[in-house]
Design a protein around this motif. Structure first.
Motif, PDB file in Angstrom:
ATOM      1  N   VAL A 169     149.867 -69.102 -51.149  1.00  0.00           N
ATOM      2  CA  VAL A 169     150.076 -67.661 -51.336  1.00  0.00           C
ATOM      3  C   VAL A 169     149.955 -67.309 -52.821  1.00  0.00           C
ATOM      4  O   VAL A 169     149.347 -66.294 -53.182  1.00  0.00           O
TER       5      VAL A 169
ATOM      6  N   THR B 165     154.554 -60.628 -47.370  1.00  0.00           N
ATOM      7  CA  THR B 165     154.160 -61.743 -46.508  1.00  0.00           C
ATOM      8  C   THR B 165     155.363 -62.575 -46.101  1.00  0.00           C
ATOM      9  O   THR B 165     156.393 -62.561 -46.788  1.00  0.00           O
TER      10      THR B 165
ATOM     11  N   SER C  60     150.462 -58.974 -44.992  1.00  0.00           N
ATOM     12  CA  SER C  60     149.608 -59.919 -44.270  1.00  0.00           C
ATOM     13  C   SER C  60     150.144 -61.336 -44.397  1.00  0.00           C
ATOM     14  O   SER C  60     150.679 -61.710 -45.436  1.00  0.00           O
ATOM     15  N   ASP C  61     149.965 -62.098 -43.316  1.00  0.00           N
ATOM     16  CA  ASP C  61     150.250 -63.527 -43.349  1.00  0.00           C
ATOM     17  C   ASP C  61     148.964 -64.342 -43.327  1.00  0.00           C
ATOM     18  O   ASP C  61     149.010 -65.563 -43.396  1.00  0.00           O
TER      19      ASP C  61
END
Length: 119
Positions: free
Chosen positions: A56, A49, A31-32
């Protein structure tokens, strides 16, 4: 599956936490969107990612993630690396895109967060 197994499968290299080769990884997610990570990713997961900012690392800490692998050859800046090291969050980078990285791990038996069931 260990981080060393993941490193080999993804042709990745360690950016931080290379001393944790034997760390067990139970599941993975790609996921981003960090809001999705906080909402849907289970603790002890590997996050794949393309985002490399310090947020993050903060998200990984809050979600109790096991490690982060940056896709497409991306690398975080020194601030993010130092933050990850201080929080003992291993970081890897792979030249592979996210779709292929997730597919290779799933093909080798690493479940996604929606599939993982505690034994």
């Amino acid at each position: 599956m260990t981080l060393e197994d993941i490193r080999k499968i993804l042709k990745a290299e360690f950016i931080a936490g290379g001393d944790l080769l034997d760390k067990e990884i139970k599941m993975a997610c790609g996921s981003d969107l960090m809001s999705d990570v906080l909402s849907f990713v289970k603790s002890e997961s590997l996050l794949l990612t393309g985002l490399t900012n310090p947020q993050v690392i903060r998200t990984a800490e809050m979600a109790d993630l096991a490690a982060i692998c940056f896709v497409r050859g991306k690398r975080p800046d020194q601030e993010a690396i130092e933050m990850a090291e201080s929080k003992h969050i291993p970081l890897l980078t792979t030249p592979l895109p996210m779709f292929e990285s997730c597919g290779r791990l799933w093909e080798k038996g690493l479940p996604g967060c929606s599939e993982y069931k505690k034994k």
